[in-house]
Design a protein around this motif. Sequence first.
Motif, short mmCIF file in Angstrom:
data_model
loop_
_atom_site.label_atom_id
_atom_site.label_comp_id
_atom_site.label_asym_id
_atom_site.label_seq_id
_atom_site.Cartn_x
_atom_site.Cartn_y
_atom_site.Cartn_z
N PHE A 70 26.95 -20.30 25.73
CA PHE A 70 27.05 -20.40 24.61
C PHE A 70 28.38 -21.34 24.78
CE2 PHE A 70 25.63 -15.65 25.55
CZ PHE A 70 25.43 -15.47 24.50
N GLY A 71 28.53 -22.39 25.80
CA GLY A 71 29.66 -23.21 26.23
C GLY A 71 30.47 -22.77 26.34
N ARG A 72 31.74 -23.24 27.17
CA ARG A 72 32.82 -23.52 28.66
C ARG A 72 33.21 -21.89 27.68
NH1 ARG A 72 34.54 -29.56 29.10
NH2 ARG A 72 33.06 -29.64 30.30
N CYS A 73 34.06 -21.06 28.58
CA CYS A 73 34.89 -20.20 28.93
C CYS A 73 35.32 -19.92 29.00
CB CYS A 73 34.08 -19.00 27.80
SG CYS A 73 33.38 -17.75 29.23
N ALA A 74 36.38 -18.80 29.18
CA ALA A 74 37.64 -18.46 30.40
C ALA A 74 37.34 -17.70 31.75
CB ALA A 74 38.98 -17.75 30.19
N PRO A 75 37.49 -18.01 32.71
CA PRO A 75 37.15 -17.36 33.81
C PRO A 75 37.46 -15.65 33.86
CG PRO A 75 39.01 -18.49 34.56
CD PRO A 75 38.57 -18.99 33.81
N ARG A 76 36.94 -14.95 34.46
CA ARG A 76 36.61 -13.50 33.78
C ARG A 76 38.38 -13.06 34.36
NH1 ARG A 76 33.05 -11.29 37.87
NH2 ARG A 76 32.76 -12.71 39.11
N ILE A 77 38.82 -12.59 32.71
CA ILE A 77 40.54 -12.11 33.86
C ILE A 77 40.48 -11.24 35.03
CG2 ILE A 77 42.23 -11.01 32.54
CD1 ILE A 77 41.30 -11.81 29.84
#
Length: 198
Positions: free
Chosen positions: A64-71
């Motif tokens: 789905f594109g770039r996303c933040a690493p798992r918190i």
Amino acid sequence: MRGLPKQIMEHVSVLPEAAPVCPGTLLHLGRRAAVDQALARLARAGHLMRICQGVYMRPVETRFGRCAPRIGKAIEMLSALWGETIVPCGGSAANRLGLSTQNPVREVYLTSGPNRRLKFGKTTVELRHAPRWQLLAPHRKAGDVIRALAWLGPHETDDSLDAVLPALSSEELTELAGTRAVLPAWMAESVSARLVHG
């Protein structure tokens, strides 16, 4: 992308998910001012995420594109980087233990370090400095019980302990009993009444 930014991205590309990228660890690639500038440029371009002052992370590539690493993973890495204990807040602990059905609106963690705000894309995570007793038994059930009780408050303590203690193993009960010396009196008394006299 040329020069220093390209070298930084080559260095960062082999790091595990949520590994913190700090200017001080990149000084073998260039002078501090140039590294700071390159990191800021990479963050503006979306190649890195600026989590807080002086700490960046590589976004995760998904379909789905770039996303933040798992918190959770990021918090674990930052805890190691800063040498701090960082644990989910009491509201999360109460929720996990089935003592509350409220889902915390914001991501809040308790820390032995200073208050901080972390940005993971659109998600803000708040780190709140907490007293030592609220950070006992990090990432373990006994610690979750302490943090949940701290969040629920003195009036909920007895009922909450009655609800949660039967689900704890003998090791977890022993660990909880061992924390009484540093707990506030209202909590230590309730725990003692159930674990020592119960």
